[in-house]
Design a protein around this motif. Structure first.
Motif, PDB file in Angstrom:
ATOM      1  N   LYS A   1      54.956  11.916 -26.295  1.00 40.13           N
ATOM      2  CA  LYS A   1      56.035  11.953 -26.103  1.00 40.13           C
ATOM      3  C   LYS A   1      56.695  10.001 -26.018  1.00 40.13           C
ATOM      4  N   LYS A   2      56.141  10.073 -24.166  1.00 39.29           N
ATOM      5  CA  LYS A   2      56.234   8.985 -23.645  1.00 39.29           C
ATOM      6  C   LYS A   2      54.905   8.061 -23.560  1.00 39.29           C
ATOM      7  N   ALA A   3      54.275   8.335 -24.998  1.00 35.26           N
ATOM      8  CA  ALA A   3      53.824   7.230 -25.561  1.00 35.26           C
ATOM      9  C   ALA A   3      54.239   6.720 -27.036  1.00 35.26           C
ATOM     10  N   GLU A   4      55.162   7.075 -27.391  1.00 38.65           N
ATOM     11  CA  GLU A   4      56.430   6.732 -28.270  1.00 38.65           C
ATOM     12  C   GLU A   4      57.172   6.165 -27.887  1.00 38.65           C
ATOM     13  N   PHE A   5      57.144   6.670 -26.911  1.00 39.59           N
ATOM     14  CA  PHE A   5      58.743   5.726 -26.204  1.00 39.59           C
ATOM     15  C   PHE A   5      58.371   4.387 -25.629  1.00 39.59           C
ATOM     16  N   PHE A   6      57.034   3.965 -25.111  1.00 41.24           N
ATOM     17  CA  PHE A   6      56.237   3.160 -24.641  1.00 41.24           C
ATOM     18  C   PHE A   6      56.333   2.121 -25.706  1.00 41.24           C
TER      19      PHE A   6
END
Ligand SMILES: Nc1ncnc2c1ncn2[C@@H]1O[C@H](COP(=O)(O)OP(=O)(O)O)[C@@H](O)[C@H]1O
Ligand SMILES: [Mg+2]
Length: 268
Positions: A124-129
């Motif tokens: 989720k974080k990787a996608e947000f970045f």
């Protein structure tokens, strides 16, 4: 809001090399204000940023951020509130870590109470970045697993900007962050900078050696000389100001010619 009250910094005190880098300086920034900072080489611009960031303690005076006194806080503690981008694209990132790892680390560091498990780089974080980077059309979003040291200077500055602003800092300090880039890339990084600052209403100070850029960016311009603020321009006065006027004001005040060795007087 930033409040700098009567700060002074002397280097090599008591030696033949004694040098007063900041002289009893006071400065007050409103919330969301974007101030450009100019001044010839050695005027004290980076030293002012170092003082605010806590790279050293000031010799006298006080610094407040959001009504909280930070004068005696460590650089590490201030880094949670203050984002900083340097001229050198190599600074501020870990070159052997990937883009997404760098972003995850910066994001975790900026959180007030970071728990050990929040360090994990979740999908989720990787996608947000990735989504955040994709907005800037710098071709970085498809290289999330690339070591950051392999990016171009402009790409690195954008990643560093994002690292500083993913969680909104109380203050963003930009120290000639586009000076090492080619003109086209510098222009693009400036556009992205303006976008990030205005979308998030971040209180910002930006050092530039381009006088034209100093008048065209943000809403206020200060000029430093020998550790003092000698011009502070905003509103109508700034709107009507030309580079020539600025240099004349300098000469009138200092009774000497403006040292334009490294200052860009170009109108681009
Ligand atoms: N750590 C230091 N030790 C000694 N002198 C310093 C140090 N940092 C800055 N100075 C001196 O203070 C003055 C202001 O430097 P600086 O703030 O870097 O100027 P600039 O406006 O170009 O960013 C310069 O004369 C510089 O040599
Ligand atoms: Mg400097």
């Amino acid at each position: 809001m930033l409040e700098v009250k009567n700060i002074s910094k002397v280097f090599a005190k008591g030696t033949v090399n004694e040098h007063v880098a900041i002289k009893n300086m006071s400065l007050s920034l409103e919330d969301g204000e974007f101030v450009t900072v100019v001044g010839s080489n050695g005027a004290g611009k980076s030293t002012l940023f170092n003082a605010i960031c806590g790279s050293f303690l000031v010799d006298s005076g006080h610094i407040f951020l959001d009504n909280e006194e930070i004068t005696y806080k460590s650089e590490h503690a201030r880094a949670k509130m203050i984002g900083r981008v340097f001229q050198d694209p190599m600074r501020g990132t870990a070159p052997n870590m990937t883009i997404e790892e760098n972003l995850a680390l910066a994001y975790t560091r900026s959180q007030k109470h970071s728990l050990p498990f929040s360090r994990a780089l979740t999908k989720k974080k990787a996608e947000f970045f990735r989504e955040n980077l994709a907005r800037y059309n710098m071709g970085i979003e498809d290289r999330m697993k690339t070591k950051i040291g392999l990016l171009s200077g402009g790409q690195r500055q954008v990643v560093t900007l994002l690292m500083c602003t993913l969680s909104i800092p109380k203050l963003l300090l930009l120290d000639e962050h586009t000076a090492a880039l080619d003109p086209a890339t510098a222009k693009r990084v400036m556009e992205i900078t303006k976008q990030i600052v205005s979308e998030n209403n971040i209180t910002t100070m930006m050092i530039t050696h381009n006088l034209n850029q100093s008048l065209n960016t943000g809403s206020r311009t200060i000029m430093l000389d020998s550790g003092e603020i000698i011009l502070d321009l905003s509103g109508k006065e700034r709107e009507n100001m030309t580079i020539d006027d600025m240099i004349k004001m300098y000469s009138a005040k200092k009774q000497k010619e403006f040292d334009n060795d490294r200052i860009l007087l170009s109108r681009d």
